[in-house]
Design an enzyme around this catalytic site. Structure first.
Site, PDB file in Angstrom:
ATOM      1  N   ARG A  45      38.164  60.572  40.525  1.00  0.00           N
ATOM      2  CA  ARG A  45      37.475  61.400  39.528  1.00  0.00           C
ATOM      3  C   ARG A  45      37.617  60.758  38.160  1.00  0.00           C
ATOM      4  O   ARG A  45      38.357  59.798  37.963  1.00  0.00           O
ATOM      5  CB  ARG A  45      38.093  62.804  39.489  1.00  0.00           C
ATOM      6  CG  ARG A  45      39.572  62.752  39.242  1.00  0.00           C
ATOM      7  CD  ARG A  45      40.182  64.023  38.741  1.00  0.00           C
ATOM      8  NE  ARG A  45      41.652  63.892  38.712  1.00  0.00           N
ATOM      9  CZ  ARG A  45      42.328  63.238  37.799  1.00  0.00           C
ATOM     10  NH1 ARG A  45      41.708  62.632  36.815  1.00  0.00           N
ATOM     11  NH2 ARG A  45      43.655  63.159  37.855  1.00  0.00           N
TER      12      ARG A  45
ATOM     13  N   HIS B 103      49.330  68.267  40.331  1.00  0.00           N
ATOM     14  CA  HIS B 103      48.991  69.432  41.140  1.00  0.00           C
ATOM     15  C   HIS B 103      50.237  69.849  41.913  1.00  0.00           C
ATOM     16  O   HIS B 103      51.023  68.997  42.359  1.00  0.00           O
ATOM     17  CB  HIS B 103      47.870  69.125  42.134  1.00  0.00           C
ATOM     18  CG  HIS B 103      46.567  68.789  41.479  1.00  0.00           C
ATOM     19  ND1 HIS B 103      46.020  69.557  40.477  1.00  0.00           N
ATOM     20  CD2 HIS B 103      45.690  67.773  41.705  1.00  0.00           C
ATOM     21  CE1 HIS B 103      44.864  69.019  40.107  1.00  0.00           C
ATOM     22  NE2 HIS B 103      44.650  67.939  40.826  1.00  0.00           N
TER      23      HIS B 103
ATOM     24  N   GLY C 298      36.832  69.088  40.317  1.00  0.00           N
ATOM     25  CA  GLY C 298      36.555  70.335  39.634  1.00  0.00           C
ATOM     26  C   GLY C 298      37.618  70.701  38.619  1.00  0.00           C
ATOM     27  O   GLY C 298      37.686  70.111  37.545  1.00  0.00           O
TER      28      GLY C 298
ATOM     29  N   CYS D 223      46.788  64.163  31.314  1.00  0.00           N
ATOM     30  CA  CYS D 223      45.442  63.828  30.840  1.00  0.00           C
ATOM     31  C   CYS D 223      45.460  62.942  29.602  1.00  0.00           C
ATOM     32  O   CYS D 223      44.499  62.893  28.834  1.00  0.00           O
ATOM     33  CB  CYS D 223      44.620  65.097  30.573  1.00  0.00           C
ATOM     34  SG  CYS D 223      44.420  66.124  32.034  1.00  0.00           S
TER      35      CYS D 223
END
Length: 218
Positions: free
Chosen positions: A71, A78, A155, A173
């Site tokens: 992605r 996670h 997503g 991120c």
């Protein structure tokens, strides 16, 4: 509209690599018309995932498996207590506007968090979903997508009650100047079923807005 889209909730945590294979296969099937579009809600065992812009310097302490996600974006975490949503939708039916898709996806998550009495928002120049924790901006959700043959993959993830210490193994991120938070840290509802119900409540609006391009939805 919803009759054409499968809504799936995984009953137990799903291995990230396994989910990635299934998601890729489903997206390919959607592209050929062999399968319905899918919104898939799940949890993962602890894992760090690397987007296409991941910088190895931001992998501070790889205490969990590190998997290349395919992605956009950089490193994210996670794990249990985090709701992950994979969205496999056909943008050929919805204007072929990737920026509009991401914006609408963000809006869906913000609306769902509002049902938990969490005032979430977008932050210009910063990826993800943000809120205030102790008066300071903190990240409560991540967005990472890929579009192949106009079918969306990946997503979002939303922190309900994960171990926030696990984010310390990465620079989440690529944003080092702000912390991460969760519904639990804010004293709000944390169970997956409650958040799933909030997502379901707003999914029609999400899909209607997604199908509404700038040209035909003034």
């Amino acid at each position: 509209m919803l009759d054409d889209i499968e809504w799936r909730v995984a009953p137990a945590p799903v291995d990230y690599a396994t989910a990635l294979v299934e998601m890729e296969a489903r997206a390919s099937a959607v592209a050929t018309g062999a399968a319905r579009e899918l919104i898939w809600l799940l949890e993962h065992p602890p894992v760090y995932t690397a987007g296409t812009s991941a910088d190895s310097a931001e992998l501070v302490d790889p205490r969990f498996p590190v998997v290349s996600a395919g992605r956009g974006g950089r490193y994210t975490y996670h794990g249990p207590g985090q709701r992950v949503g994979y969205v496999m939708l056909d943008l050929t039916k919805r204007g072929r506007d990737v920026r509009h898709f991401v914006h609408t996806l963000e809006g869906w998550i913000i609306a769902a968090l509002g049902e938990l009495d969490i005032a979430a928002f977008r932050a210009p120049g910063r990826i993800g979903i943000w809120t205030l924790d102790g008066g300071k901006e903190a990240k409560i959700g991540a967005i990472g997508v890929r579009v192949r043959r106009w079918i969306t993959l990946h997503g979002f993830s939303v922190n309900l009650s994960p171990d926030l210490g696990h984010f310390g193994g990465i620079v989440p991120c690529g944003i080092a100047d702000y912390g991460v938070t969760s519904a639990a840290a804010l004293g709000k509802a944390t169970d997956l079923a409650t958040f799933d119900a909030a997502l379901a409540l707003h999914r029609n609006a999400f899909l209607e807005t997604l199908s509404c391009s700038a040209e035909n939805c003034a």
